[in-house]
Design an enzyme around this catalytic site. Sequence first.
Site, short mmCIF file in Angstrom:
data_model
loop_
_atom_site.label_atom_id
_atom_site.label_comp_id
_atom_site.label_asym_id
_atom_site.label_seq_id
_atom_site.Cartn_x
_atom_site.Cartn_y
_atom_site.Cartn_z
N GLY A 174 -38.77 0.15 -36.75
CA GLY A 174 -38.51 1.52 -36.31
C GLY A 174 -38.38 2.54 -37.42
O GLY A 174 -38.28 3.73 -37.17
N CYS B 102 -51.86 2.51 -5.53
CA CYS B 102 -53.19 2.86 -6.04
C CYS B 102 -54.18 2.87 -4.88
O CYS B 102 -54.25 1.92 -4.08
CB CYS B 102 -53.63 1.87 -7.10
SG CYS B 102 -55.36 2.08 -7.58
N CYS C 151 -56.88 -0.18 -5.72
CA CYS C 151 -56.53 -1.60 -5.74
C CYS C 151 -55.23 -1.87 -4.99
O CYS C 151 -54.84 -3.02 -4.84
CB CYS C 151 -56.44 -2.12 -7.17
SG CYS C 151 -54.96 -1.59 -8.05
N CYS D 68 -54.80 3.83 -10.42
CA CYS D 68 -54.22 3.24 -11.63
C CYS D 68 -54.75 3.95 -12.87
O CYS D 68 -55.95 4.21 -12.98
CB CYS D 68 -54.63 1.77 -11.76
SG CYS D 68 -53.84 0.68 -10.58
N CYS E 157 -56.79 -2.21 -12.89
CA CYS E 157 -57.25 -1.85 -11.55
C CYS E 157 -58.53 -2.63 -11.20
O CYS E 157 -58.63 -3.22 -10.11
CB CYS E 157 -57.52 -0.35 -11.50
SG CYS E 157 -57.75 0.32 -9.85
#
Lengths: 277, 371
Positions: A29, A238, A241, A263, A269
């Site tokens: 980080g 979605c 899908c 998606c 997807c």
Amino acid sequence: MKGYNFAYLDEQTKRMLRRALLKAVAIPGHQIPFAAREMPLPYGWGTGGIQVTAAVLGRCDTLKVIDQGADDTTNAVSIRRFFARTAGVATTTRTAHATIIQTRHRIPETALTEAQIIVYQVPQPEPLYRLEPSRTETRRMHALSEYGAMHVRLYEQVARYGQIAISYDYPVMVNGRHLMAPSPIPAFDNPKMHRMPALQLFGAGREKRIYAVPPYTDVASLDFEDYPFRAGRAPHACALCGAQASYLDEVVTDDRGGRMFVCSDTDYCASRREQAP
Amino acid sequence: MAYVAVKGGERAIDAAHAWLAAARRGDGTVPSMQTAQIREQLGRAVDRVMAEGSLYDPDLAALAIKQAQGDLIEAGFLLRAFRTTLPRFAAALPVDTAAMRLARRISAIFKDLPGGQVLGPTYDYTHRLLDFSLLEDRPAADAPEAGAHPGPAPRIPDILGQEGLLEADIRSDAEPFDITRAPLAFPAGRDARLQGLARGDEGFLLGLGYSTQRGYGNNHPFVGELRVGEVDVEIVPAELGFAVCIGTVTLTECQMVNQFAGSKTEPAQFTRGYGLAFGHAERRAMAMALVDRALRAEELGEALTAPAQDPQFVLATCDNIEATGFVEHLKLPHYVDFQSELETVRRLRATAGSAPGAGPPPGAVPPDEPP
């Protein structure tokens, strides 16, 4: 590619990048300055991610590049072509088949593994820059773990809006020590960073910073006990899908308020649709 | 309307590039421009591209200008991206601008000085009237006695410095910082600052320099000297051990003489701002000198009040290759971020809607700009 080294950058530059990457992995980080080079693509269009990818890419790697979760957005196409041309490596759109995934603004829905590296394109590596523009000062704040200002910012949002109102690039604490910008991924993706088995590398070319989250490292989205972090997504399935839990793009279908939700992760997807009976 | 996911980004990119090439060529009945014409007849554009592209190569700069359809920032970017791939086989010795073969040399602080005032090829004192005769292809009038370069002339610090009235040149054998090989960190040394300014955007430097004249960090400038001419570039090859000239470059140098500093114990002397640019680029060199001097405010114990005095503000913003990339990246898709903002705003509106007629509270935090 004739006239250019493997993956465009010369080996000395790659060595400089790898040293910065090793430092970054050693201090999760923490932003490591590096001497970013001019790339033949514009600053702000993924030059940091491209340099990191060039530094870790080997001949046997399989590369996937996504922008907004999709493999076929123009800038993803452009970057994928760049490496196909300069390194001749195999490319894929399948998350599971890739060894290196360069991304802008998303983490794939398919869980990543220890065998994979994800490289984030980062426009602004300094999570404190909206609170304190001076990098001399923010460096000091990081050194002292002086992150109260960010908590105050969250508190101000709770006071004004009744909730934390950061939608993307939602600040995270890494390894309990460094405040980090996760890059402008939606807050929805933040939990995927926590203890991810894959190595996460971040490159900011214009700002000349590299940072990293090693595998299985704690990544916590900043919040309060009484106002816990919430990952938002559009409350729909979605339309292609039927996925109930993926991050969705909103597509405008007409000028009478028609919308559909699909998606954002195109590979996820497509895979679901292929597997569907 | 059925939804079809956008595919074929690759084909679209290829088609766009083909269209671009056709647009670049323009009307095919008009003769194609030769890069030699650009080099010879658009010299000021070539000079700017060499400065901002940080590579002295008039032929490649001309090529970049042609390739970029005259977009000088795009041309500078092309040159920069090429430069970064070049191997470094030697470092030049510091160039001696006192030995410059002058095309132009003026001082605004002395009526006459050793070496004299040389106007040279300048737009100063031209009347800005469109010259319609240039519409026709006529041979140029001969310049009076071309090649009558005056001999080397001492630089203004060499004159004022003798009396101690002007702060001395910094002499140092230390390896200078290299902003192309090391990340710039703040506070930045003057070597790093001058490098950043030397390739900074001319318009941005001009604006910043101008801002100091309009009261934002004024430093009372005088043009001590402005000179334009050719200097030799020398290197010392390891196997020879002595300097050899590898070519000449045209430079513009500006020595700005500024506000004096001193105290009861320190004798007063004028301070300096310095500008140096590839090619004939007086505006750039002067603006650079103003900003260089402004950036020395902290070192000289002046109050820090203006943007031009803030090294991070100036240096992290002045690079137009970085700036144009980041500004123009806003064209890239941001569907995902925008979607997350949409959901947040809808959620906030749903919450706020429960109180009748409630809009956003006064002084609401504005949403962050998209990254």
